[in-house]
Structures are given as C-alpha cells and as structure tokens.
Scaffold this motif. Structure first.
Motif, PDB file in Angstrom:
ATOM      1  N   CYS A 123       0.865  -1.173   0.000  1.00 55.02           N
ATOM      2  CA  CYS A 123       0.000   0.000   0.000  1.00 55.02           C
ATOM      3  C   CYS A 123       0.908   1.232   0.000  1.00 55.02           C
ATOM      4  O   CYS A 123       1.834   1.322   0.816  1.00 55.02           O
ATOM      5  N   CYS A 139       0.194   3.055   3.770  1.00 59.47           N
ATOM      6  CA  CYS A 139       0.555   2.455   5.075  1.00 59.47           C
ATOM      7  C   CYS A 139       1.653   1.403   4.967  1.00 59.47           C
ATOM      8  O   CYS A 139       2.156   0.935   5.985  1.00 59.47           O
ATOM      9  N   CYS A 187       1.478  -1.739   4.096  1.00 63.04           N
ATOM     10  CA  CYS A 187       1.179  -3.155   4.316  1.00 63.04           C
ATOM     11  C   CYS A 187       1.335  -3.875   2.977  1.00 63.04           C
ATOM     12  O   CYS A 187       1.236  -3.261   1.914  1.00 63.04           O
ATOM     13  N   CYS A 199      -4.272  -0.137   0.026  1.00 62.15           N
ATOM     14  CA  CYS A 199      -5.002  -1.247   0.638  1.00 62.15           C
ATOM     15  C   CYS A 199      -6.453  -0.801   0.841  1.00 62.15           C
ATOM     16  O   CYS A 199      -6.766   0.389   0.770  1.00 62.15           O
ATOM     17  N   CYS A 239      -6.835   1.833   3.829  1.00 60.28           N
ATOM     18  CA  CYS A 239      -6.457   3.232   3.552  1.00 60.28           C
ATOM     19  C   CYS A 239      -7.408   3.868   2.541  1.00 60.28           C
ATOM     20  O   CYS A 239      -7.774   5.039   2.687  1.00 60.28           O
TER      21      CYS A 239
HETATM   22 ZN   LIG Z   1      -2.834   1.061   3.478  1.00 56.92          ZN
END
Ligand SMILES: [Zn+2]
Length: 245
Positions: A50, A53, A55, A89, A92
């Motif tokens: 992402c 963030c 991830c 993601c 988010c």
């Molecule tokens: Zn994210």
C-alpha cells in the motif's frame, strides 16, 4: 510511507481510451480502472505494498485497490488520469474516502517525499506541518491495532537483531573465524533487508534502525574491523534514504 517513483503512463491509456473510460464511469459508475494494464504497473511501483501504510498487498485479505487521489465523486474527469491513481489497501482507501486533497492536501508518495511532512516518534507518526497532520488523520496512520501494533512488532524484531549482532561481533572479536564472520554478516544483512523499500513497513523499520545508537556503534566497529562490504553499504544506504526524520 516511503517516496515512490511513478512509472511511465501505460501505453494502454491513450487519450482516446481515457476519454472512453471516463465517459463510461460517468454513465454507469463502473470500475473502469480495474484493468491489469493499469493495476500491474501501479503495484510494481509500490513494491507490492500500500503506497500509504506500507502493508503488503495481494496477500490474504489485502488485495490492491486503486485509490483516486482526487476523489472520483467530485473529480470524475480524473478517474483514469494516470497521475491521480495510487495503489492502496482497502483500509487506507476506505479511510481516505471522499477527503478533498485539493482543499486539504495530504502526502502523495509519488509526488512528495513523506519525510518532508512526517517523522516517527517511538512507533507513532508525527507531523512536521499541516500536510503531515492531515495525512495522519485522514489515513488514520496511528490506528493502534492496525498500524501501531505492527510497528511495535517490527521494531522489536530489529532491536532483538541488533542485540544478536552485538553478541556475534563480540564472539568474532574474541575468537575470529570464517564461520563467525559469515554468521555476523548474515544477521546484519537480514536486518537491513527488513529496512528496504520492498519490505513491509519499511519506513518504520529503517527509521528505527538508523536512529538506534547501537546500530551506529556496530557499523563503526565493523568498518574498523574490515567486516563491512559493498553489499552491506548498499543496503545501508538504501535504508537510510527512506527513513522518516
Ligand atoms: Zn494502506
């Protein structure tokens, strides 16, 4: 969040195709951006993470979504504009929702260096300015369960590794051997690999490592003992470039 480089616009997105897809979205609201010609280069550019963030994407429960930086309800002419698309993601994308970045800008990691606006205190993101503050709040980047706990985990892992490297260095210094030297370099290499642009939560990992005084001491000791090589230097510099300070 780390700085990303936006790849060249896909050949698929010709002026005629953009016009066609935009008209289709305006007519029926369909997800015209869900094409491999668009999603593949986006996910590659964000190292399969992402963009907000960090991830990992395309793993269980975390498929990539195409986030429209200027949100598509208001700025529907930008629905497949290449410069408006960000790999994200589900969390988010959902948190950002219809936040208007034209009125209240947030960090767009293809255009802005996150470290100009964000820094890390312990495992919490803090802001240097209003853009950083809006970014943290809009994306809920200090959500305890989803964001802060994984940062505790990764920084704890790095702290344990640093301790293991210190012990391995001491053992090698006391009784040098090829096996001890290789073991020492392996743990340090593995630690630096957790802090590279393609690693999950790399900004947190790299910042924690480079702000750790024990790491600086270790680097100096290994350089003095001729235990530092080109590979370590490359990984060290790549990780240093993405830290949030
Ligand atoms: Zn994210």
């Amino acid at each position: 969040m780390i700085k990303l480089d936006r790849p060249q616009k896909p050949a698929y997105l010709t002026h005629a195709k953009v016009t066609e897809l935009t008209a289709k979205f305006k007519a029926d609201g369909s997800s015209v951006w869900r094409k491999p010609e668009i999603t593949d280069p986006l996910i590659k550019a964000s190292h399969k993470k992402c963009a907000y963030c960090e991830c990992k994407l395309q793993e269980k429960d975390s498929y990539m979504e195409v986030e429209h930086f200027r949100h598509k309800d208001k700025y529907n002419d930008d629905v497949v504009k290449w410069e408006n698309l960000v790999p994200s993601c589900k969390r988010c994308n959902g948190k950002k929702g219809t936040h208007d970045v034209v009125i209240e800008p947030i960090v767009e990691p293809f255009n802005m260096d996150p470290s100009d606006h964000l820094y890390l205190q312990m495992v919490y993101f803090r802001d240097h300015d209003d853009v950083g503050k809006a970014t943290i709040e809009t994306l809920d980047l200090n959500n305890y369960k989803r964001m802060v706990l994984p940062r505790f985990y990764i920084t704890g892992q790095i702290e344990r590794n640093i301790f293991a490297i210190e012990q391995a260095l001491e053992a090698y210094t006391n009784t040098p051997s090829v096996r001890r030297k290789n073991g020492l370099i392996r743990i340090l290499t593995d630690t630096l690999l957790e802090c590279q642009p393609n690693s999950e939560f790399a900004a947190t990992a790299a910042t924690f490592l480079h702000l750790n005084p024990s790491y600086a001491t270790l680097c100096a000791a290994m350089k003095a003992g001729n235990l530092w090589d080109e590979e370590l230097e490359k990984l060290h510099q790549l990780s240093e470039a993405i830290r949030l300070v």
